[in-house]
Design an enzyme around this catalytic site. Structure first.
Site, PDB file in Angstrom:
ATOM      1  NE  ARG A  85      -3.533  -5.900  -0.112  1.00 20.40           N
ATOM      2  CZ  ARG A  85      -4.745  -5.381  -0.276  1.00 20.40           C
ATOM      3  NH1 ARG A  85      -5.629  -6.014  -1.017  1.00 20.40           N
ATOM      4  NH2 ARG A  85      -5.085  -4.261   0.325  1.00 20.40           N
ATOM      5  CB  CYS A 140     -10.895  -8.412   2.548  1.00 21.07           C
ATOM      6  SG  CYS A 140     -12.314  -7.349   2.162  1.00 21.07           S
TER       7      CYS A 140
END
Length: 275
Positions: free
Chosen positions: A172, A230
């Site tokens: 990611r 995050c």
């Protein structure tokens, strides 16, 4: 104070004259809600706290899990029996994300004695209960500011002047996949530091020395400031906790990638380099 406690240590404290307030914060990203699991069996005396509705505000421009209204958070903690002078232990299903979110919120709002059960419920070897406790209301009044907090502009600045860690999975960060948010990639200047590397195969945190070595290799030991983000500010709390175990104070970018990527004017980097 060590921000984590072992299952053995928790069992001992629960039988002491000053047992901690127990918060069951089981949560699974994209999975079923945690309350049915709580009702099926929890550590005796634990009060269930819902991450989506009680440890976060409504999703929107501030991200998928923005910080909750401080007054509402205080009311939730008081209903759970949290007092200003009571120790608190939070646990989840084992990944440490949700429990660390509860830990961070309580510490950020000024509670001095909060820990996370290392390894979560999976580490517990005692009996489980299906009884729902009705604790005496607590007196905790949140006063934000005890831990450092970043907004989007602060995260961008820290990526240039200090060390900003991206706690998501490496793919990611690199922008190879993005299963949740509309834009793939990372904040320019951030370094990849997946939360999975903070724990062992059983979900327990690595020893403090190992965590210190990990973060030193990433540049945390020499950085004037360290921050973490995050996807939505939940798993990043686990990384802030890991840094705390290692003896490094870090700021949380609560809005994280879900907030950052919602604004097309903000730059996006891709690939293994910090950008």
């Amino acid at each position: 104070m060590n921000p984590i406690i072992s299952a053995t240590g928790l069992a001992s404290e629960l039988s002491s004259e000053r047992p901690p307030v127990l918060l069951d914060v089981r949560y699974q990203l994209g999975g079923p809600p945690g309350r049915p699991a709580y009702e099926a069996g929890h550590i005796p005396g634990a009060v269930y706290v819902d991450l989506d509705t009680e440890l976060a505000g409504p999703p929107g421009a501030g991200g998928r899990h923005p910080l909750p209204d401080v007054a509402e958070f205080g009311a939730v903690m008081r209903r759970a029996g949290v007092r200003a002078d009571s120790p608190v232990v939070a646990y989840d299903g084992g990944q440490g994300w949700a429990a660390a979110r509860a830990w961070w919120l309580l510490r950020w709002t000024g509670h001095p004695d909060v820990r996370v059960l290392d390894g979560g419920l999976a580490a517990w070897r005692g009996a489980l209960s299906t009884d729902t406790p009705t604790p005496v209301a607590g007196d905790f009044t949140p006063e934000p500011g005890a831990l450092p907090l970043l907004d989007a502009d602060g995260a961008a600045a820290l990526a240039r002047t200090g060390l900003l860690l991206d706690a998501r999975a490496g793919e990611r960060y690199r922008g190879e996949v993005e299963p949740i948010d509309k834009v793939a990639g990372h904040i320019p200047g951030a370094a990849s530091a997946p939360t999975t590397e903070n724990v062992d195969e059983s979900g327990r945190f690595l020893p403090a020395e190992a965590l210190a070595a990990r973060f030193k290799a990433l540049g945390a030991a020499d950085a004037p400031e360290v921050g973490v983000y995050c996807g939505s500010g939940v798993s990043a709390a686990q990384e802030v906790l890991a840094l705390e175990i290692a003896g490094i104070r870090a700021a949380l970018y609560a809005g994280s990638w879900s907030e950052w990527s919602s604004d097309p004017a903000r730059p996006v980097a891709k690939g293994p380099a910090r950008g």
